[in-house]
Structures are given as structure tokens and as C-alpha cells.
Scaffold this active site. Structure first.
Site, PDB file in Angstrom:
ATOM      1  N   HIS A  61      35.446  40.014  46.927  1.00 10.33           N
ATOM      2  CA  HIS A  61      36.630  40.545  46.225  1.00 10.33           C
ATOM      3  C   HIS A  61      36.305  41.968  45.775  1.00 10.33           C
ATOM      4  O   HIS A  61      35.155  42.408  45.901  1.00 10.33           O
ATOM      5  CB  HIS A  61      37.043  39.649  45.056  1.00 10.33           C
ATOM      6  CG  HIS A  61      36.091  39.585  43.904  1.00 10.33           C
ATOM      7  ND1 HIS A  61      34.814  39.100  44.010  1.00 10.33           N
ATOM      8  CD2 HIS A  61      36.231  39.944  42.588  1.00 10.33           C
ATOM      9  CE1 HIS A  61      34.220  39.144  42.817  1.00 10.33           C
ATOM     10  NE2 HIS A  61      35.046  39.656  41.953  1.00 10.33           N
ATOM     11  N   HIS A  63      36.269  43.715  42.829  1.00 11.04           N
ATOM     12  CA  HIS A  63      35.752  44.210  41.548  1.00 11.04           C
ATOM     13  C   HIS A  63      34.521  45.094  41.793  1.00 11.04           C
ATOM     14  O   HIS A  63      33.729  44.837  42.701  1.00 11.04           O
ATOM     15  CB  HIS A  63      35.363  43.041  40.642  1.00 11.04           C
ATOM     16  CG  HIS A  63      36.525  42.471  39.883  1.00 11.04           C
ATOM     17  ND1 HIS A  63      36.591  41.154  39.488  1.00 11.04           N
ATOM     18  CD2 HIS A  63      37.665  43.059  39.420  1.00 11.04           C
ATOM     19  CE1 HIS A  63      37.721  40.955  38.819  1.00 11.04           C
ATOM     20  NE2 HIS A  63      38.394  42.093  38.780  1.00 11.04           N
ATOM     21  N   ASP A  65      31.683  45.397  40.420  1.00 10.28           N
ATOM     22  CA  ASP A  65      30.338  44.803  40.457  1.00 10.28           C
ATOM     23  C   ASP A  65      30.083  44.066  41.772  1.00 10.28           C
ATOM     24  O   ASP A  65      28.991  43.535  41.982  1.00 10.28           O
ATOM     25  CB  ASP A  65      30.091  43.891  39.236  1.00 10.28           C
ATOM     26  CG  ASP A  65      31.086  42.750  39.110  1.00 10.28           C
ATOM     27  OD1 ASP A  65      32.288  42.972  39.357  1.00 10.28           O
ATOM     28  OD2 ASP A  65      30.658  41.623  38.767  1.00 10.28           O
ATOM     29  N   GLU A  71      30.129  52.802  48.587  1.00  6.36           N
ATOM     30  CA  GLU A  71      30.193  54.251  48.810  1.00  6.36           C
ATOM     31  C   GLU A  71      28.788  54.803  49.066  1.00  6.36           C
ATOM     32  O   GLU A  71      28.573  55.564  50.016  1.00  6.36           O
ATOM     33  CB  GLU A  71      30.858  54.941  47.612  1.00  6.36           C
ATOM     34  CG  GLU A  71      30.932  56.449  47.790  1.00  6.36           C
ATOM     35  CD  GLU A  71      31.662  57.153  46.648  1.00  6.36           C
ATOM     36  OE1 GLU A  71      32.770  56.728  46.283  1.00  6.36           O
ATOM     37  OE2 GLU A  71      31.107  58.137  46.117  1.00  6.36           O
ATOM     38  N   TYR A 108      37.480  59.697  50.958  1.00  8.48           N
ATOM     39  CA  TYR A 108      38.469  60.396  51.798  1.00  8.48           C
ATOM     40  C   TYR A 108      38.042  61.854  51.943  1.00  8.48           C
ATOM     41  O   TYR A 108      37.862  62.567  50.946  1.00  8.48           O
ATOM     42  CB  TYR A 108      39.835  60.300  51.121  1.00  8.48           C
ATOM     43  CG  TYR A 108      40.968  60.978  51.848  1.00  8.48           C
ATOM     44  CD1 TYR A 108      41.479  60.446  53.023  1.00  8.48           C
ATOM     45  CD2 TYR A 108      41.539  62.140  51.328  1.00  8.48           C
ATOM     46  CE1 TYR A 108      42.530  61.066  53.679  1.00  8.48           C
ATOM     47  CE2 TYR A 108      42.587  62.766  51.981  1.00  8.48           C
ATOM     48  CZ  TYR A 108      43.074  62.223  53.158  1.00  8.48           C
ATOM     49  OH  TYR A 108      44.122  62.836  53.797  1.00  8.48           O
ATOM     50  N   HIS A 147      40.266  33.551  40.962  1.00  7.47           N
ATOM     51  CA  HIS A 147      39.478  34.385  40.035  1.00  7.47           C
ATOM     52  C   HIS A 147      40.470  35.105  39.131  1.00  7.47           C
ATOM     53  O   HIS A 147      40.772  34.631  38.046  1.00  7.47           O
ATOM     54  CB  HIS A 147      38.602  35.319  40.870  1.00  7.47           C
ATOM     55  CG  HIS A 147      37.730  36.246  40.089  1.00  7.47           C
ATOM     56  ND1 HIS A 147      37.098  35.886  38.927  1.00  7.47           N
ATOM     57  CD2 HIS A 147      37.349  37.556  40.330  1.00  7.47           C
ATOM     58  CE1 HIS A 147      36.378  36.903  38.481  1.00  7.47           C
ATOM     59  NE2 HIS A 147      36.530  37.931  39.295  1.00  7.47           N
ATOM     60  N   ASP A 167      32.754  35.073  42.501  1.00  9.83           N
ATOM     61  CA  ASP A 167      33.389  34.941  41.178  1.00  9.83           C
ATOM     62  C   ASP A 167      34.548  33.964  41.296  1.00  9.83           C
ATOM     63  O   ASP A 167      35.487  34.210  42.071  1.00  9.83           O
ATOM     64  CB  ASP A 167      33.957  36.288  40.715  1.00  9.83           C
ATOM     65  CG  ASP A 167      32.896  37.255  40.246  1.00  9.83           C
ATOM     66  OD1 ASP A 167      31.700  36.916  40.323  1.00  9.83           O
ATOM     67  OD2 ASP A 167      33.275  38.352  39.786  1.00  9.83           O
TER      68      ASP A 167
HETATM   69  O1  LIG Z   1      38.943  38.719  31.572  1.00  8.07           O
HETATM   70  C1  LIG Z   1      38.663  39.634  32.358  1.00  8.07           C
HETATM   71  C2  LIG Z   1      37.359  40.145  32.452  1.00  8.07           C
HETATM   72  C3  LIG Z   1      37.102  41.153  33.348  1.00  8.07           C
HETATM   73  N1  LIG Z   1      38.112  41.655  34.118  1.00  8.07           N
HETATM   74  C4  LIG Z   1      37.852  42.725  35.055  1.00  8.07           C
HETATM   75  O2  LIG Z   1      37.024  42.229  36.076  1.00  8.07           O
HETATM   76  C5  LIG Z   1      35.982  43.143  36.318  1.00  8.07           C
HETATM   77  C6  LIG Z   1      34.788  42.467  36.863  1.00  8.07           C
HETATM   78  O3  LIG Z   1      34.501  41.369  36.064  1.00  8.07           O
HETATM   79  P1  LIG Z   1      33.946  40.051  36.687  1.00  8.07           P
HETATM   80  O4  LIG Z   1      33.651  39.243  35.461  1.00  8.07           O
HETATM   81  O5  LIG Z   1      32.712  40.375  37.443  1.00  8.07           O
HETATM   82  O6  LIG Z   1      35.016  39.449  37.525  1.00  8.07           O
HETATM   83  C7  LIG Z   1      35.753  43.837  35.007  1.00  8.07           C
HETATM   84  O7  LIG Z   1      35.184  45.099  35.183  1.00  8.07           O
HETATM   85  C8  LIG Z   1      37.157  43.923  34.447  1.00  8.07           C
HETATM   86  O8  LIG Z   1      37.774  45.074  34.925  1.00  8.07           O
HETATM   87  C9  LIG Z   1      39.357  41.140  34.046  1.00  8.07           C
HETATM   88  O9  LIG Z   1      40.257  41.584  34.784  1.00  8.07           O
HETATM   89  N2  LIG Z   1      39.622  40.147  33.166  1.00  8.07           N
HETATM   90 ZN    ZN Z   2      31.710  39.841  39.169  1.00  6.83          ZN
HETATM   91 ZN    ZN Z   3      35.154  39.514  39.713  1.00 11.47          ZN
END
Ligand SMILES: O=c1ccn([C@@H]2O[C@H](COP(=O)(O)O)[C@@H](O)[C@H]2O)c(=O)[nH]1
Ligand code: ZN
Ligand code: ZN
Length: 250
Positions: A61, A63, A65, A71, A108, A147, A167
Site C-alpha cells: 500500500h 503509506h 513507511d 525514490e 517527474y 487498513h 498493515d
Molecule cells: O489512525 C491513523 C494513523 C495513521 N494514519 C496515516 O497512516 C500513515 C502510516 O501509518 P501506518 O500506521 O503505518 O499505516 C501515517 O503516516 C498517517 O498518515 C492514518 O491515516 N490514520
Molecule cells: Zn505502516
Molecule cells: Zn499503513
């Protein structure tokens, strides 16, 4: 053929002492990443793996992380490794947003002719719920899991024997019926939020409701910096640590 999975990081998105949850699948036929967060290239460097030794990257996905290191991988392959294009294994729904919503901002570059994701990576589209050979002896089935509502997200079956959640919210039926009863997966790598309400991840409290014979198969990943406070409190589940290697098949 032996197949191993080595964790490149095991941290949650906001962990400060742990690297992003991502993994390196290693076999005699090649090396493939599962996700590539912003700290994944540093983790690879620490185990002396160069970008040109990566034969492909699977994305669960978008996100940061999980994709924030793409990049760096692409630019290093371009500038340091003679524009080698590594494979990017994606479903259609991830492919349609990864470039436009995430990578395009930094990558880009029309003056040099880099305007599409294909200018950096060899895109290999994977059908959802369809076992796909990534390397000889390494097959992945990407299944949709929940997720963030309304955003595409996938968990992986590896060779129908290992479940890698990436996730995902807790889904007892999936783990019990599909992962264990139907497929009898011997290894489950599952994300784990250690405390608080599990809005977008499985919490430790939820995972502890699983029967013992399922917990025994589970390695916890995507956890917070306070993991040490939970050692001995995870039932029959174990924390997997950065750079730890699991042998999936001999
Ligand atoms: O409740 C939440 C917590 C986090 N996020 C967004 O997701 C990213 C990545 O988090 P993960 O826990 O690895 O999925 C985080 O940077 C937040 O932007 C969210 O949308 N809702
Ligand atoms: Zn994550
Ligand atoms: Zn995530």
C-alpha cells in the site's frame, strides 16, 4: 531451493528507534523486497545489499513507511547503477495511484525524459487473489485486506505457506479460516499495535484472543518503540526483530 525472509525493519510508522516494517525475501534465484519505506535503503546498506542486487519490489500500500524509499532506490539505480530498472510488482489499483499520488512529486523530470513510473521501474502487474510467480520457487498471492477504508491495501501469501499481513486491521475469520484452517500456513508475520484503539491495525489485545495454536505461528512486526515493555506479554506470539531471518523453505 531455499527461501528466507529477512526483516529490514519492524517498526510502526511513527517509531523513532526502529526502521520501517519491510522485508527482504532471499533465495538462490534472487532478492525481492516486500515494501520499501523511507528507512529501508539504510537497512539494506547495513547488511551490505546494494540497490542493483534487488531483483524486484512488492508494494502492499502507499503509506510512506511502505513506499518512501522507492525514490532513493530509483535514483540510485539510475545514477549509480547505469539505469538498471528493477521490477515493481503491483496490483492495478496500487499502480494507478503510486506515481500520481506519491512518486511524481520528486521524480517527474521532463527535461531528462522521466515522466512516468515506467521510466524508472519495470512494472509487473499482479492480479489480486491470483498466485503469481515472482522468482522461480517464490510465488505471491496478494489479497485485499482492510487498513484505511477506501484505500487499496494488500496482505500476502508466500508460497501458500506464509502469511504476511503488511498493515491490516484485525480479521479473526481470515486468520482462523483462511490462513490456518484452509491453507495451514506455518508462519504468520502480523502487524501489531501494542496499545490503544486499533483503528487501522491489529492490536496486541485483539491478537491475544486467537487460539494458542494460531498464536504459536505468529511473529509480531510493525510495533512501537516501547516494544521492550511488552516482552513476556504476547502470549504464544513472538516479536520479530530487525535483520532476523526466518527460513520459509529449505
Ligand atoms: O489512525 C491513523 C494513523 C495513521 N494514519 C496515516 O497512516 C500513515 C502510516 O501509518 P501506518 O500506521 O503505518 O499505516 C501515517 O503516516 C498517517 O498518515 C492514518 O491515516 N490514520
Ligand atoms: Zn505502516
Ligand atoms: Zn499503513
Amino acid at each position: 531451493m531455499s527461501l528466507q525472509i529477512q526483516m529490514l525493519g519492524t517498526g510502526s510508522a511513527f517509531a523513532k528507534t526502529l526502521y520501517n516494517t519491510s522485508a527482504l525475501v532471499r533465495s538462490t534465484n534472487g532478492n525481492v523486497l516486500i515494501d520499501c519505506g523511507y528507512s529501508t535503503p539504510k537497512s539494506l546498506h547495513e547488511i551490505n545489499i546494494q540497490p542493483d542486487q534487488i531483483d524486484g519490489i512488492i508494494i502492499s500500500h502507499i503509506h510512506a513507511d511502505h513506499v518512501g524509499g522507492l525514490e532513493e532506490m530509483a535514483f540510485r539505480l539510475l545514477y549509480e547503477f547505469n539505469h538498471k530498472k528493477t521490477k515493481l510488482f503491483l496490483t492495478k489499483s496500487i499502480a494507478s495511484i503510486l506515481w500520481e499520488n506519491t512518486l511524481k512529486g520528486g521524480m517527474y523530470n521532463p527535461s531528462d525524459g522521466f515522466t512516468r513510473i515506467e521510466d524508472y521501474f519495470e512494472i509487473v502487474l499482479i492480479d489480486e487473489h491470483m498466485p503469481t510467480e515472482i522468482l522461480p520457487g517464490f510465488t505471491v498471492e496478494m489479497i485485499t485486506t482492510m487498513h484505511i477504508p477506501h484505500k487499496p491495501n494488500y496482505s500476502l501469501f508466500i508460497n501458500d505457506q506464509t502469511f504476511y499481513s503488511a498493515d491490516t486491521q484485525f480479521n479473526a475469520e481470515l486468520l482462523t479460516q483462511e490462513v490456518v484452517n484452509k491453507r495451514n500456513c506455518h508462519t504468520i508475520l502480523h502487524d501489531c499495535q501494542l496499545s490503544g484503539h486499533g483503528a487501522i491495525h491489529a492490536t496486541l489485545e485483539q491478537l491475544l484472543t486467537l487460539p494458542d495454536d494460531i498464536q504459536e505461528r505468529i511473529y509480531l512486526m510493525h510495533y512501537g518503540d516501547n516494544m521492550m515493555n511488552y516482552i513476556g506479554k504476547t502470549g504464544s506470539m513472538r516479536f520479530i526483530q530487525q535483520h532476523e531471518v526466518l527460513i520459509l523453505s529449505k
